[in-house]
Design a protein around this motif. Structure first.
Motif, short mmCIF file in Angstrom:
data_model
loop_
_atom_site.label_atom_id
_atom_site.label_comp_id
_atom_site.label_asym_id
_atom_site.label_seq_id
_atom_site.Cartn_x
_atom_site.Cartn_y
_atom_site.Cartn_z
N VAL A 26 -23.67 -45.03 7.54
CA VAL A 26 -24.77 -45.74 8.21
C VAL A 26 -25.27 -44.93 9.39
O VAL A 26 -26.48 -44.85 9.65
N ILE A 249 -33.59 -51.82 3.55
CA ILE A 249 -32.40 -52.56 3.94
C ILE A 249 -32.74 -53.73 4.86
O ILE A 249 -32.07 -54.77 4.83
N ILE A 250 -33.80 -53.59 5.65
CA ILE A 250 -34.12 -54.58 6.67
C ILE A 250 -34.30 -55.99 6.11
O ILE A 250 -33.74 -56.95 6.66
N VAL A 252 -33.02 -57.46 3.41
CA VAL A 252 -31.72 -58.00 2.99
C VAL A 252 -30.84 -58.29 4.21
O VAL A 252 -30.16 -59.32 4.28
N LEU A 253 -30.88 -57.39 5.19
CA LEU A 253 -30.08 -57.59 6.40
C LEU A 253 -30.58 -58.79 7.19
O LEU A 253 -29.77 -59.56 7.74
N ALA A 254 -31.91 -58.99 7.23
CA ALA A 254 -32.47 -60.13 7.95
C ALA A 254 -32.04 -61.44 7.30
O ALA A 254 -31.69 -62.41 7.99
N TYR A 256 -29.36 -61.91 5.51
CA TYR A 256 -27.93 -62.08 5.74
C TYR A 256 -27.66 -62.61 7.15
O TYR A 256 -26.86 -63.53 7.33
N LEU A 257 -28.35 -62.06 8.14
CA LEU A 257 -28.12 -62.51 9.52
C LEU A 257 -28.60 -63.95 9.70
O LEU A 257 -27.98 -64.72 10.45
N GLN A 260 -25.95 -66.09 7.79
CA GLN A 260 -24.60 -65.55 7.91
C GLN A 260 -23.53 -66.64 7.84
O GLN A 260 -22.55 -66.51 7.11
#
Length: 273
Positions: A26, A249-250, A252-254, A256-257, A260
Motif C-alpha cells: 500500500v 479503491i476509493i 470500495v474503501l468508502a 467499507y468505512l 464498518q
C-alpha cells in the motif's frame, strides 16, 4: 490481572511484522501515485515533492468517470439480485424435508463445482443472441447467475442453524410463508446477508475477464479494464496506473468505512451462526 509476558511480546512483534508486510504494498502504491513521472528513483524512497497531477491525468486520459459509473451500476444491481434470489431460494430449501428439496439443492451446488470457463462460449453466444453484447446489463445477467449458487449455499447453511420457533409462532398468528420470511426470517439473516454482500461485491468489482469479453468493442468499460488500458506493449506509465488503482479503491474503501460496524458484526454473527 494479566502480566506482560515474553509470549505476549513475541506475539506483538509477530503482529507488527505481519502488519508491515501487508502495509508495504500500500505504501508503494500511494508513493508512486503521488510521484512525478520524471522521478525515476527507487519506489521505496519516499516522494519528496508529491503531486496530484497523476490523478487528474489518469481520470481524463483513461475515461475513469464512465468506467466508475459502470462498475457501480453493475456491482449494485448484481449484488441486489443475487441476495434477493438466493435468500428466497434458500428458505424453502432449508426448511423443506421433501426429496425434491435435497435434489434441487444438489443441482444448485453444481454451480460451485463446475467452472464457468467451461460454459464461456455458449454463454457468450446466448448473450449475443439476446442482443446484450456491449451492454452493462449483460454483466448483470452473468453475475446474477454466477454468484447465486455460492450465496444460496451460505444462506442454506445459516438457515439450517436457525430455530423455527419464531416461524411457528408467526404461522399460529396467521402469517403465511411469505410473510414469515419477510418479517421474521429475513431480519435474522442480517449477519449472513452482510457477509454475502461483501464477498459478492468484491468479486464483481474486481473481475477483469468477463467485462473484457462482453464489453469488448463498445464504449462501455469497467474500472479493471480501464486501468489495464494504461499498460502498453512497449511503454507503461506506472504513475498513472497506480493513481488509477487508488481511484478504483476509493469507492470500495468508502463503503467499507461507512458500513464498518455492520460488516464486522456480520462476520462475527456469521461465524457464531
Amino acid at each position: 490481572m494479566n502480566r506482560y509476558t515474553k509470549r505476549t511480546f513475541v506475539l506483538e512483534v509477530v503482529m507488527i511484522a505481519v502488519a508491515v508486510v501487508f502495509a508495504f504494498p500500500v505504501y508503494v502504491l500511494v508513493n508512486l501515485a503521488l510521484r512525478k513521472p520524471s522521478d525515476t528513483s527507487s519506489p521505496i524512497r519516499p516522494t519528496v515533492s508529491p503531486t496530484l497531477h497523476n490523478f487528474s491525468q489518469a481520470w481524463q486520459q483513461g475515461g475513469l468517470g464512465g468506467a466508475l459509473i459502470n462498475s457501480v451500476v453493475i456491482t449494485a444491481a448484481s449484488v441486489l439480485i443475487v441476495l434477493a434470489v438466493s435468500s428466497l431460494a434458500a428458505y424453502p430449501l432449508a426448511r423443506s424435508t421433501a426429496h425434491w428439496s435435497r435434489g434441487t439443492f444438489l443441482l444448485i451446488m453444481l454451480g460451485l463445482i463446475l467452472p464457468f470457463q467451461l460454459a464461456s462460449l455458449p454463454l457468450y453466444q446466448t448473450v449475443r443472441d439476446l442482443g446484450l453484447l456491449g451492454s452493462v446489463w449483460s454483466l448483470v445477467l452473468f453475475y446474477s447467475g454466477l454468484q447465486v449458487p455460492f450465496t444460496t449455499f451460505l444462506y442454506v447453511g445459516f438457515l439450517r442453524a436457525l430455530p423455527r420457533d419464531f416461524e411457528d409462532a408467526a404461522s399460529i398468528d396467521g402469517a403465511g410463508p411469505v410473510e414469515a420470511f419477510r418479517y421474521i426470517v429475513f431480519p435474522m439473516l442480517k449477519p449472513i446477508t452482510v457477509t454475502a454482500l461483501v464477498l459478492n461485491a468484491v468479486n464483481v468489482w474486481n473481475d477483469f475477464f468477463t467485462p473484457l469479453l462482453y464489453l469488448s468493442g463498445s464504449t462501455h468499460q469497467t474500472m479493471p479494464v480501464a486501468i489495464a488500458g494504461f499498460v502498453g506493449q512497449y511503454v507503461s506509465d506506472w504513475n498513472l496506473i497506480f493513481a488509477a488503482l487508488l481511484i478504483s479503491i476509493i469507492p470500495v474503501l468508502a463503503v467499507y468505512l461507512a458500513l464498518q460496524r455492520s460488516i464486522i458484526n456480520g462476520f462475527a454473527g456469521g461465524l457464531k451462526g
